[in-house]
Design an enzyme around this catalytic site. Structure first.
Site, PDB file in Angstrom:
ATOM      1  N   PHE A 116       0.847  -1.186   0.000  1.00 47.79           N
ATOM      2  CA  PHE A 116       0.000   0.000   0.000  1.00 47.79           C
ATOM      3  C   PHE A 116       0.882   1.234   0.000  1.00 47.79           C
ATOM      4  O   PHE A 116       2.060   1.152   0.373  1.00 47.79           O
ATOM      5  CB  PHE A 116      -0.889  -0.007   1.248  1.00 47.79           C
ATOM      6  CG  PHE A 116      -2.355   0.146   0.953  1.00 47.79           C
ATOM      7  CD1 PHE A 116      -3.004  -0.754   0.129  1.00 47.79           C
ATOM      8  CD2 PHE A 116      -3.080   1.192   1.504  1.00 47.79           C
ATOM      9  CE1 PHE A 116      -4.359  -0.622  -0.126  1.00 47.79           C
ATOM     10  CE2 PHE A 116      -4.437   1.328   1.253  1.00 47.79           C
ATOM     11  CZ  PHE A 116      -5.073   0.422   0.441  1.00 47.79           C
ATOM     12  N   GLN A 176      -7.659  14.734   4.338  1.00 50.98           N
ATOM     13  CA  GLN A 176      -7.110  13.891   3.279  1.00 50.98           C
ATOM     14  C   GLN A 176      -8.075  13.812   2.101  1.00 50.98           C
ATOM     15  O   GLN A 176      -9.206  13.376   2.246  1.00 50.98           O
ATOM     16  CB  GLN A 176      -6.850  12.476   3.797  1.00 50.98           C
ATOM     17  CG  GLN A 176      -6.261  11.575   2.728  1.00 50.98           C
ATOM     18  CD  GLN A 176      -5.736  10.279   3.318  1.00 50.98           C
ATOM     19  OE1 GLN A 176      -6.493   9.361   3.596  1.00 50.98           O
ATOM     20  NE2 GLN A 176      -4.448  10.212   3.525  1.00 50.98           N
ATOM     21  N   HIS A 210      -8.561  11.755  -0.873  1.00 53.34           N
ATOM     22  CA  HIS A 210      -8.105  10.485  -1.439  1.00 53.34           C
ATOM     23  C   HIS A 210      -7.944  10.706  -2.940  1.00 53.34           C
ATOM     24  O   HIS A 210      -8.825  11.255  -3.589  1.00 53.34           O
ATOM     25  CB  HIS A 210      -9.138   9.398  -1.151  1.00 53.34           C
ATOM     26  CG  HIS A 210      -8.643   8.006  -1.403  1.00 53.34           C
ATOM     27  ND1 HIS A 210      -8.373   7.546  -2.667  1.00 53.34           N
ATOM     28  CD2 HIS A 210      -8.372   6.990  -0.562  1.00 53.34           C
ATOM     29  CE1 HIS A 210      -7.947   6.288  -2.578  1.00 53.34           C
ATOM     30  NE2 HIS A 210      -7.942   5.930  -1.312  1.00 53.34           N
ATOM     31  N   LEU A 241     -15.366   6.037  -3.289  1.00 56.28           N
ATOM     32  CA  LEU A 241     -13.972   5.611  -3.215  1.00 56.28           C
ATOM     33  C   LEU A 241     -13.597   4.511  -4.207  1.00 56.28           C
ATOM     34  O   LEU A 241     -14.342   3.561  -4.428  1.00 56.28           O
ATOM     35  CB  LEU A 241     -13.704   5.105  -1.799  1.00 56.28           C
ATOM     36  CG  LEU A 241     -12.244   4.827  -1.460  1.00 56.28           C
ATOM     37  CD1 LEU A 241     -11.457   6.118  -1.493  1.00 56.28           C
ATOM     38  CD2 LEU A 241     -12.149   4.193  -0.089  1.00 56.28           C
ATOM     39  N   GLU A 259      -7.205   2.159  -2.905  1.00 53.62           N
ATOM     40  CA  GLU A 259      -5.783   2.260  -3.214  1.00 53.62           C
ATOM     41  C   GLU A 259      -5.214   0.891  -3.595  1.00 53.62           C
ATOM     42  O   GLU A 259      -4.165   0.808  -4.244  1.00 53.62           O
ATOM     43  CB  GLU A 259      -5.071   2.802  -1.959  1.00 53.62           C
ATOM     44  CG  GLU A 259      -3.629   3.155  -2.162  1.00 53.62           C
ATOM     45  CD  GLU A 259      -3.072   3.939  -0.969  1.00 53.62           C
ATOM     46  OE1 GLU A 259      -3.831   4.726  -0.358  1.00 53.62           O
ATOM     47  OE2 GLU A 259      -1.897   3.766  -0.658  1.00 53.62           O
ATOM     48  N   ARG A 270      -0.879   9.435  -0.115  1.00 50.59           N
ATOM     49  CA  ARG A 270      -2.087   9.916  -0.778  1.00 50.59           C
ATOM     50  C   ARG A 270      -2.063  11.399  -1.116  1.00 50.59           C
ATOM     51  O   ARG A 270      -2.574  11.822  -2.147  1.00 50.59           O
ATOM     52  CB  ARG A 270      -3.301   9.623   0.111  1.00 50.59           C
ATOM     53  CG  ARG A 270      -3.609   8.158   0.157  1.00 50.59           C
ATOM     54  CD  ARG A 270      -4.755   7.853   1.087  1.00 50.59           C
ATOM     55  NE  ARG A 270      -5.082   6.430   1.000  1.00 50.59           N
ATOM     56  CZ  ARG A 270      -5.935   5.825   1.809  1.00 50.59           C
ATOM     57  NH1 ARG A 270      -6.536   6.509   2.749  1.00 50.59           N
ATOM     58  NH2 ARG A 270      -6.177   4.538   1.663  1.00 50.59           N
ATOM     59  N   HIS A 279     -11.882  12.477   1.953  1.00 56.07           N
ATOM     60  CA  HIS A 279     -11.957  11.110   2.433  1.00 56.07           C
ATOM     61  C   HIS A 279     -11.807  10.985   3.946  1.00 56.07           C
ATOM     62  O   HIS A 279     -12.453  10.170   4.573  1.00 56.07           O
ATOM     63  CB  HIS A 279     -10.839  10.312   1.740  1.00 56.07           C
ATOM     64  CG  HIS A 279     -10.823   8.865   2.073  1.00 56.07           C
ATOM     65  ND1 HIS A 279     -11.923   8.057   1.900  1.00 56.07           N
ATOM     66  CD2 HIS A 279      -9.842   8.060   2.556  1.00 56.07           C
ATOM     67  CE1 HIS A 279     -11.620   6.823   2.262  1.00 56.07           C
ATOM     68  NE2 HIS A 279     -10.378   6.790   2.685  1.00 56.07           N
ATOM     69  N   ARG A 292      -2.581  10.758   6.539  1.00 56.10           N
ATOM     70  CA  ARG A 292      -2.690   9.380   6.988  1.00 56.10           C
ATOM     71  C   ARG A 292      -2.294   8.411   5.877  1.00 56.10           C
ATOM     72  O   ARG A 292      -2.671   8.596   4.723  1.00 56.10           O
ATOM     73  CB  ARG A 292      -4.128   9.075   7.406  1.00 56.10           C
ATOM     74  CG  ARG A 292      -4.367   7.633   7.812  1.00 56.10           C
ATOM     75  CD  ARG A 292      -5.798   7.411   8.268  1.00 56.10           C
ATOM     76  NE  ARG A 292      -6.768   7.534   7.195  1.00 56.10           N
ATOM     77  CZ  ARG A 292      -7.084   6.551   6.342  1.00 56.10           C
ATOM     78  NH1 ARG A 292      -6.499   5.379   6.427  1.00 56.10           N
ATOM     79  NH2 ARG A 292      -8.005   6.746   5.417  1.00 56.10           N
TER      80      ARG A 292
END
Lengths: 253, 628
Positions: free
Chosen positions: B122, B248, B250, B264, B267, B323, B389, B425
């Site tokens: 990730f 954040q 995304h 969403l 990722e 991100r 997000h 994050r």
């Protein structure tokens, strides 16, 4: 690409209610839940509807659209013709609270009746070893988003309120099957209790539940039928019964 | 008037039934206390369900070089070193135990060949670290927690005759107020969404686990529930919010069709090899690798592609940058006119993986695009763009106990708590954050209740809370909550979004204040029976406080870092890294004060190469080499 949609929305409460005609704008690519929100924001500020994720993942916006149990967030308006009236009603198997919102507490009561997972007492955290192929059988059932559309469409309870007491419904048959097929669960006789305590025998495999499942879980073929078959096998063959008890722990590599 | 209210007494009230709230409740019940779980939706529908990619924990099942120190370093880097070090440390150390614990409660994660829990790559994580179940990990997490609650209720039913003796879930209840008496928490007050009936919870400790604030923005991956309730409840109860400027975006939300804009796209699509291209067909991320990440990310396609086969000898593809970097890059491409027809960029996994593997590893993405956009991701590219997000900012807490700073008896965990993630994050850190700090909030609340006992609620406090709930019905012809919400979303989207400037932020603060003034005059049609207009009136009040706090913090921070980008101050500035922005509420306005960020102690400082720290810290901090 705007078009005019003709809706008939059921409005009312546990005592009384009726379909109301509404005309509202819609755009290509929108889903029925978008349209309901537009009605809410422009014409009926107090129209009650449950929803959350709007992506088919939480199972909140269950309702009946032209008589079919569906998630409103996954139902494209393009599926309906220009002249077609879209009729939106609350789930029929559960008592109405208001408009499109029903009291689904039946399902939470049934969830409490299914004995929880029991982890092997001697297996410490981090020590479990399972084959992917073995976890996949239960994983199919753990995809369930608890939209309760299967419960709504199941004719054992849809038109027979009196059966609710002794029938857990398809959602909880897959829960039992999931635990029964769980490689580590140590509680025995789950299939037998599905039959004796949760009403598995009342299901006559019409597959309506599988048809409405938005997660495409093969409820009837992969959960209900295998459990029914093995209940019958085990019932009449003591050796198989013994084997099924031993097999359970074999899942631990 | 207080005589007819539904009243309950518990040791602990948990607001929110997502991963953090449920984990806190389990902890409280196992310690022998009684706990009420109060949530706005049905039980099991919380936003945790939307988490897709996985839960980050350095179990080292796929690469045995992984351990808590590597995870800690990644988390601090991802947050651009603005994280509260102690939270990042506790999280990295305890995450594996929290994942294994889920397995003892029945969770079924995907497996490695050896039969262990599988872990996937990730963004920002050095090794494969995310425990997952296909791309529906959040569902597995919330269902496991939900079933753990049921398991405890079954034990209570056998032992006491009722499943609700120690834990009771109050679904579809909105909390409008945290009640204080003598400067300490005394309970919570709210209404049942079903019929508007008011409910009083008397409890000496309250755990806020209400999640995020996404609905403050126009394009968001959050559901209607993400209205910053816990942030606002905490502010009004006298607690602080920390660093609310950090949001954040995304990088990959759906951009088309309009009705799903913002939803969403996990990722994991990039983790599994998906690449980003613009309308010219360029794989543009190579142009956007910031200096601080040059050593870890490949600067050419050949090396990036080799990484999927040999991770030890190649640098990672830039699609897997944190991100904030990817979101800004997509934003820049679209602004430069190289976007797709619908204002996004292309994300394509079809060229790297077979249709069969895509459907197996990314089943819900396949489903989502096929059913909502008519796109078959095994054959075609997806169109994606940034979506609001997650909020890094949140309630200022004691890292070890999750106790809110400033109010005795108040605790916060999960997205609503601040500090853990710094300015950005990392994906996968949220699910384990919920478990690690949900448990700690439960423990903190248990210890508090055991040492403090009950704090009775006075009638005057109840009457005040009741009057506020009744107010929208007493007005006629006032403002419409739906329109005000839309206005607020336009303001935040246009003026407090991914790229910010001083002038725009000042305009936003003024406009938000104007909406707040008008919102005092909201009137509601219909009655109290399941009335969404009535519900929105209260949610909106929370979003307005959040928006004010975000805009004011963003105006103060004259640098760009993580989830806060200032067009007028484009660089990262080491002196700004040393400060947090603390929001408090005086009853009329949100005020921001600057507070020193706790410095890394030597043992954690020494986990990093000093040359890496030089990119983030002032020479004085480097010379000091840690706070002790």
């Amino acid at each position: 690409m705007a078009r005019t949609l003709k809706l008939r929305i059921w409005r009312g409460n546990d005592e009384d209610g009726a379909l109301q005609d509404v005309t509202v704008e819609g755009n290509n690519g929108e889903v029925v839940l978008d349209i309901i929100h537009r009605v809410q924001a422009t014409q009926m500020g107090d129209l009650a509807v449950r929803w959350n994720c709007k992506a088919g993942k939480c199972g909140s916006c269950s309702m009946e659209i032209n008589g079919k149990p569906r998630l409103a967030c996954m139902t494209q308006i393009s599926a309906y013709g220009d002249d077609e009236v879209i009729t939106i009603t609350p789930l029929r198997a559960f008592p109405v609270i208001k408009d499109l919102v029903t009291d689904v507490s039946f399902n939470y009561k049934k969830a409490l009746e299914v004995r929880a997972y029991e982890h092997p007492v001697d297996l410490k955290p981090g020590e479990a070893r399972m084959e992917q192929v073995d976890v996949e059988r239960s994983q199919e059932f753990r995809k369930c988003i608890e939209c309760f559309l299967c419960q709504d469409t199941c004719h054992v309870i849809r038109d027979h309120e009196e059966n609710k007491k002794s029938f857990a419904g398809p959602r909880f048959f897959i829960r039992i099957a999931e635990l029964d097929m769980h490689p580590l669960d140590t509680l025995r006789n789950r299939k037998q209790t599905a039959q004796s305590e949760h009403g598995l025998g009342m299901c006559n495999i019409t597959k309506c539940c599988t048809e409405v499942c938005p997660e495409h879980i093969r409820i009837t073929d992969n959960a209900i039928i295998p459990m029914k078959e093995r209940v019958v096998d085990v019932k009449y063959d003591p050796l198989r019964w013994l084997g099924s008890v031993i097999r359970k722990r074999d899942g631990i590599l | 008037m207080t005589a007819n209210i539904e009243r309950h007494k518990y040791d602990i009230v948990v607001i929110g039934a997502g991963g953090a709230g449920l984990r806190a409740a389990v902890e409280a019940r196992e310690a022998g206390l009684t706990v009420a779980i109060v949530c706005k939706s049905l039980f099991g529908k919380a936003h945790t369900v939307m988490a897709e990619g996985g839960a980050a924990a350095s179990m080292g099942n796929v690469n045995d070089k992984d351990n808590w120190m590597v995870h800690f370093r990644d988390t601090m880097r991802g947050g651009k070193f603005l994280n509260h070090y102690r939270m990042a440390e506790l999280h990295a150390k305890e995450a594996p135990d929290r994942i294994w614990e889920l397995e003892t409660w029945g969770a079924l994660f995907d497996r490695t060949k050896e039969g262990k829990i599988s872990q996937r790559n990730f963004g920002g994580h050095e090794y494969p670290r995310l425990a997952h179940v296909g791309d529906r990990t959040g569902l597995e997490l919330i269902r496991t927690m939900q079933q753990r609650i049921v398991a405890l209720q079954q034990i209570d039913a056998r032992e006491t005759g009722s499943p609700e003796t120690n834990i009771r879930v109050f679904a579809e209840v909105t909390i409008t107020e945290i009640l204080n008496e003598n400067g300490k928490v005394a309970g919570a007050y709210g209404y049942r969404r079903e019929n508007g009936a008011e409910v009083l919870f008397e409890a000496p400790a309250v755990v806020i686990a209400t999640g995020g604030v996404g609905k403050t923005f126009k394009i968001t991956s959050n559901s209607w529930e993400g209205t910053g309730d816990g942030h606002a409840l905490a502010l009004k109860a006298g607690a602080n919010l920390v660093d609310m400027e950090f949001l954040q975006f995304h990088p990959t939300g759906m951009v088309w069709p309009l009705s799903v804009k913002g939803i969403l796209v996990t990722e994991s699509v990039r983790g599994e090899g998906g690449i980003l291209t613009n309308s010219l067909g360029e794989r543009f991320m190579f142009k956007y690798i910031p200096d601080v990440f040059k050593n870890q990310y490949a600067d050419n396609e050949a090396e990036a592609d080799r990484w999927y086969i040999d991770q030890d000898n190649n640098r990672r593809p830039p699609e897997l940058l944190p991100r904030d970097e990817v979101a800004r890059a997509i934003n820049s491409e679209v602004k430069a006119g190289r976007g797709t027809e619908h204002g996004g960029v292309f994300l394509d996994v079809s060229k790297r993986l077979s249709a069969e593997i895509i459907k197996k590893r990314l089943p819900s993405m396949w489903h989502q695009f096929y059913e909502l956009a008519g796109v078959d991701i095994t054959k075609e590219a997806m169109e994606v763009g940034p979506t609001c997000h997650y909020v890094m900012g949140g309630v200022e807490v004691n890292p070890d106990t999750a106790a809110a700073v400033g109010v005795e008896g108040l605790f916060a965990a999960g997205e609503v708590a601040g500090g853990m993630h710094g300015s950005n994050r990392l994906g996968g850190n949220s699910l384990t954050d919920l478990l690690v700090f949900g448990r700690r909030a439960g423990m903190g609340a248990v210890a508090y209740v055991k040492s403090h006992g009950v704090n009775p609620v006075s009638d005057s406090t109840i009457e005040k809370a009741a009057t506020r709930i009744a107010a929208p019905f007493t007005r006629e012809g006032g403002e419409n909550a739906y329109s005000l919400h839309q206005e607020l979303q336009e303001i935040t989207h246009n003026l407090v979004g991914i790229i910010r400037t001083r002038v725009e932020l000042m305009e936003a603060i003024e406009k938000i204040a104007d909406i707040r003034q008008r919102s005092a005059n909201i009137s509601v049609t219909g009655d109290r029976m399941f009335n969404p207009g009535f519900h929105l009136a209260f949610d909106l009040d929370n979003m307005l406080l959040v928006a004010e706090s975000t805009a004011k913090s963003a105006l103060l921070r004259e640098e760009s870092r993580g989830g806060h980008t200032r067009d007028d101050f484009p660089g990262m500035n080491p002196t700004w890294r040393q400060v947090n922005h603390i929001s408090s509420f005086d009853g009329a306005n949100v005020n921001i004060k600057v507070q020193a960020l706790p410095a890394l102690p030597k043992e954690l400082f020494d986990l990093f190469d000093v040359h890496e720290l030089e990119k983030y810290m002032t020479p004085q901090e480097i010379a000091k080499g840690g706070s002790n």
